[in-house]
Design an enzyme around this catalytic site. Structure first.
Site, PDB file in Angstrom:
ATOM      1  CG  ASP A 229      26.261  42.038 110.910  1.00 19.32           C
ATOM      2  OD1 ASP A 229      25.983  43.145 111.392  1.00 19.32           O
ATOM      3  OD2 ASP A 229      26.429  41.027 111.598  1.00 19.32           O
TER       4      ASP A 229
ATOM      5  CG  HIS B 115      20.185  35.008 111.770  1.00 21.93           C
ATOM      6  ND1 HIS B 115      19.472  34.553 112.849  1.00 21.93           N
ATOM      7  CD2 HIS B 115      20.703  36.211 112.123  1.00 21.93           C
ATOM      8  CE1 HIS B 115      19.536  35.461 113.806  1.00 21.93           C
ATOM      9  NE2 HIS B 115      20.277  36.467 113.395  1.00 21.93           N
TER      10      HIS B 115
END
Ligand code: CMC
Length: 379
Positions: free
Chosen positions: A316, A265
């Site tokens: 996700d 991320h």
């Protein structure tokens, strides 16, 4: 040559660059914290409905029962797609990716809405309400249309999450499935200045219209480095197929320098806080539905990647098996992400318009200069 002041030079990908202020979502990438309007979004997950989170993002505080009831009703009353829009969707090639249909669908909504170009605050609220209400309807309707099945009309007696699952699967969902969908949509509703939200703000900063901002955001969300990662994560679990294959699959993928979808991320240097409740939900759903294979594979993938690289799961990763267990077709996953994030896009459009200045940055030009032009006949 460049007239770009040196202090305007910024890192590639605008990493860690602060380009403005916002009072919607606070992220702490080192502590793994995420607040909506000051409330811990992860602590609320599983305890609030998506409708409550939309209200919070737009109105600034959680609704009372008396405030929530009419707000939920206006969302429910606006779920159905106009007949003209459904008629055009029937003509789309059946192989179209649901995200492309969603983007075109939003554009079609603008064309049939008489107020599409009215930029007043009141009208933007109404447009936002319709967009949030209808995002899931598009995805569900397209899934039925492409399969040659009749579209299931929304059921206004169901909550936003329950109705979405119903429109996709044709079955009224059990309470755990509704809790899971509320958790997913609520955790995805906003996330500071991610690529799609930035896109929406750039578009609205030109004083374009709400539908254009949302259509642009959908285009940005589709990419596998952003919202498209949930589909790719599930495809990976299916490709691995068996928990016993995980270690060799991960080793090979990393040797080939492949990106493992659902990891890493830009902001979080620790585990994405949204992963925690989603992992627990993936486990509960797996047990309840009697299918623990995808959860077991995902846990082993997370362990294997962690052994090799210092990267953590993002939102996700575990949400892929949550959506799969809810019966959502894999290529619809990113549209479900969009059905949550549209609430945040609209909140950012309101915020941008409240104190707007055109967003127009510069590049540091690195191409040639002073070249001598020759007309076509002399080249
Ligand atoms: N698999 C393998 N290695 C990775 C991954 C990954 N998923 N993510 C980051 N890395 C490595 C990368 O190879 C690099 O290593 P090195 O320094 O040795 O070259 C290092 O970590 C930094 O990666 P980066 O790509 O420069 O980081 P970034 O901040 O530009 O990218 C990211 C962030 C999310 C695009 C990236 O982590 C990625 O591509 N992840 C896979 C796609 C994904 O899951 N996207 C969903 C993001 S969360 C939901 C959303 O907001 O949309």
């Amino acid at each position: 040559m460049s007239d770009t002041p040196k202090d305007l030079h910024v890192p590639k990908g605008l990493e860690d660059v602060v380009v403005g202020t916002s009072s919607i979502t606070f992220l702490d990438g080192l502590k793994g914290r995420m607040l909506y309007k000051g409330y811990d979004a992860v602590a609320m997950a599983g305890q609030v409905s998506f409708e409550e989170i939309v209200y919070l993002l737009w109105e600034g505080d959680l609704p009372t029962r008396a405030q929530l009831q009419p707000f939920s009703k206006s969302l429910a009353d606006n779920r159905a797609l106009p007949a003209e829009v459904l008629a055009v969707m029937e003509k789309f090639p059946k192989h179209c990716h649901p995200m492309d249909v969603l983007r075109e669908g939003v554009t079609l909504l603008a064309m049939v809405a008489s107020d599409a170009h009215d930029g007043s605050q009141k009208d933007n609220r109404e447009k936002a309400l319709r967009l949030v209400a209808r995002m899931g309807t598009f995805a569900a309707a397209w899934d039925r249309i492409r399969k040659g099945l009749p579209v299931i009309p929304p059921d206004p007696t169901l909550s936003h999450s329950a109705n979405f699952i119903y429109m996709v699967t044709g079955k009224k969902p059990d309470p755990l499935s509704v809790e899971a969908m509320d958790m997913y949509l609520s955790l995805l509703a906003d996330h500071d200045l991610n690529a799609s939200t930035f896109t929406a703000r750039v578009i609205i900063s030109t004083l374009s219209d709400m539908h254009s901002a949302i259509a642009g955001a959908l285009g940005a969300l589709k990419g596998p480095l952003h919202g498209g990662a949930n589909e790719k994560a599930m495809e990976m679990f299916l490709e691995i197929g068996d928990p016993a294959q995980v270690d060799s699959w991960v080793e090979k993928a990393l040797q080939e320098k492949r990106k493992i979808m659902g990891f890493g991320h830009r902001v979080y240097k620790v585990e994405d806080p949204r992963s925690v409740p989603l992992r627990a939900m993936a486990h509960r759903l797996s047990v309840e539905k009697g299918d623990t294979r995808w959860y077991n594979i995902s846990i082993k993938v997370a362990e294997a990647v962690q052994r090799h690289k210092n990267i953590y799961t993002n939102v996700d990763f575990y949400s892929a098996s949550v959506l799969y267990l809810l019966g959502i077709p894999i290529d619809l996953f990113t549209t479900v992400f969009a059905a949550g994030r549209v609430a945040g896009w609209c909140a950012h459009v309101f915020e941008q318009l409240a104190d707007n200045r055109l967003i127009r940055p510069r590049t540091d030009y690195t191409g040639p200069t002073d070249r001598v032009f020759k007309p076509l006949a002399q080249r």
